[in-house]
Design an enzyme around this catalytic site. Structure first.
Site, PDB file in Angstrom:
ATOM      1  N   ILE A 148       0.874  -1.189   0.000  1.00 15.85           N
ATOM      2  CA  ILE A 148       0.000   0.000   0.000  1.00 15.85           C
ATOM      3  C   ILE A 148       0.903   1.230   0.000  1.00 15.85           C
ATOM      4  O   ILE A 148       1.695   1.411   0.923  1.00 15.85           O
ATOM      5  CB  ILE A 148      -0.886   0.028   1.277  1.00 15.85           C
ATOM      6  CG1 ILE A 148      -1.826  -1.187   1.318  1.00 15.85           C
ATOM      7  CG2 ILE A 148      -1.679   1.341   1.386  1.00 15.85           C
ATOM      8  CD1 ILE A 148      -2.876  -1.238   0.226  1.00 15.85           C
ATOM      9  N   HIS A 149       0.838   2.029  -1.044  1.00 14.09           N
ATOM     10  CA  HIS A 149       1.691   3.216  -1.054  1.00 14.09           C
ATOM     11  C   HIS A 149       1.064   4.432  -1.738  1.00 14.09           C
ATOM     12  O   HIS A 149       1.588   5.537  -1.633  1.00 14.09           O
ATOM     13  CB  HIS A 149       3.021   2.911  -1.751  1.00 14.09           C
ATOM     14  CG  HIS A 149       2.907   2.902  -3.242  1.00 14.09           C
ATOM     15  ND1 HIS A 149       2.418   1.829  -3.934  1.00 14.09           N
ATOM     16  CD2 HIS A 149       3.190   3.847  -4.167  1.00 14.09           C
ATOM     17  CE1 HIS A 149       2.410   2.112  -5.221  1.00 14.09           C
ATOM     18  NE2 HIS A 149       2.861   3.323  -5.408  1.00 14.09           N
TER      19      HIS A 149
END
Ligand code: UD1
Length: 358
Positions: free
Chosen positions: A202-203
């Site tokens: 998740i970024h």
């Protein structure tokens, strides 16, 4: 012929590795018509685990220059890159400029080259999320509209360019990331952990910078039927540290993984949860289902095949998504070329004639 390649962020190193190999292959087969490639690193990604490890593993030639422009607001970052890249292009006088994907480095590279009238090729052209709140959407639209050569991973992408009035210079070559995936399989580092697990990343700003969305996503990961391995992008780590968030034992936090580690985790995992564009495709290449923590995806071929489902911020019926992800899927369709996209890319760059070439 002189190529100047603009790189800056992690996925671009993987894509460029494939094309750099194709350039070496060309130079072996056609010594009478050599390509001289110089890489300029903008410095957008600068941690060892986000940058140098990819150059080392995939034996990407060292950059001719690093502009060291990491962090900062988008305008300042892109503006500084534009100035730095213009200087490098004026100094090095390339015949072609290559830019990849949709990052601020892509935008700066494409603009700098276009303004200097240097033919510029955009690899991974024609992708759209139709969500202009994403910085990547702005970057790819501008890059596509100033590029001279538009190298598309799929027919869908080419058709999108056509809808926007871009037909000249557009070619479907397949996905250079698929080339890299196939080539480096033998180097995959498979994790030695026991039992099934899910691989998650998740970024994206849309997820990390919205506390409610981030909390929903983490909460969903904690409910996963199998443990979740979550390598943390520095942006995500900073935000979790800042907010004092620690997911429960179900979620195993890791440092960013190298490319060979990612290939090994993809091989060993039960399924993937991500908001990354690259990992959505790599999951498919590895024959794994992918839950995408976004509201849209550019990789519409994957959702059409039901190899990928959009879960938004995972606040809906995540148990149903997990059940789907654990059930068998179908992965035999070749969606993104034949593993020779990078060879086609090099051929197109060499053979496209431009006024500037005479
Ligand atoms: C960028 C791209 C995104 C791509 C991603 C791949 C843009 C607008 N976004 O997002 O499309 O999917 O790369 O990973 O170009 N940071 C570090 N160390 C690093 C790199 C970043 O600490 O090596 C920090 C930065 O200082 C910043 C944050 O992480 O605080 C975000 O980095 P940035 O390069 O702005 O964007 P990404 O989120 O990596």
């Amino acid at each position: 012929m002189r190529f100047l390649t603009v790189l800056g962020a992690r996925p671009q190193f993987i894509k460029a590795a494939a094309v750099t190999r194709a350039i070496a292959e060309h130079n072996r087969n056609h010594p009478e018509r050599p390509i001289h490639e110089e890489i300029i690193h903008t410095g957008q990604h600068y941690d060892h685990g986000m940058s140098q490890v990819f150059f080392d593993e995939m034996e990407i030639p060292a950059p001719a220059a690093n502009l060291n422009i990491g962090s900062g607001p988008h305008g300042a970052m892109t503006g500084a890159m534009l100035a730095g890249l213009e200087r490098e292009m004026l100094h090095r006088r390339p015949d072609r400029v290559l830019v990849y994907g949709d990052t601020n480095s892509t935008l700066a590279g494409a603009l700098a080259a276009a303004k200097l009238h240097i033919p510029v090729a955009h690899v991974e052209a024609g992708l759209r999320s139709f969500n202009r709140a994403m910085p990547e959407e702005i970057n790819r639209i501008v890059a596509d509209h100033v590029a001279d050569l538009l190298l598309c991973p799929s027919e869908n992408a080419r058709r999108q360019l056509e809808r926007e009035g871009i037909t000249r210079g557009a070619h479907v070559i397949g996905d250079v990331m698929y080339d890299a995936f196939l080539h480096y399989q033998a180097k995959a580092i498979v994790p030695g952990r026991p039992g099934p697990f899910a691989l998650a990343t998740i970024h994206r700003a849309e997820n990390t910078d919205d506390p409610a969305r981030l909390a929903n996503i983490l909460h969903a990961l904690e409910r996963s039927p199998v443990p979740v391995v979550l390598p943390l992008h520095p942006r995500t780590r900073k935000i979790l540290d800042h907010q004092g968030i620690r997911p429960n034992h179900r979620v195993e936090l890791r440092e960013p993984l190298s490319y060979f580690d990612i290939l090994g985790h993809l091989r060993a995992c039960a399924f993937v949860i991500t908001d990354s564009g690259g990992l959505q495709k790599e999951a498919y290449f590895a024959g794994k289902k992918c839950i995408t923590a976004r509201d849209q995806t550019e990789w519409v071929e994957l959702t059409a095949l039901d190899a990928n489902r959009l879960g938004g911020d995972l606040s809906g019926d995540v148990d149903a998504l997990f059940a789907w992800a654990l059930s068998p899927g179908v992965f035999h369709e070749t969606l993104y070329g034949d593993g020779r996209a990078s060879v086609k890319c090099v051929e197109i760059l060499l053979n496209a004639g431009f006024q500037q070439d005479v």
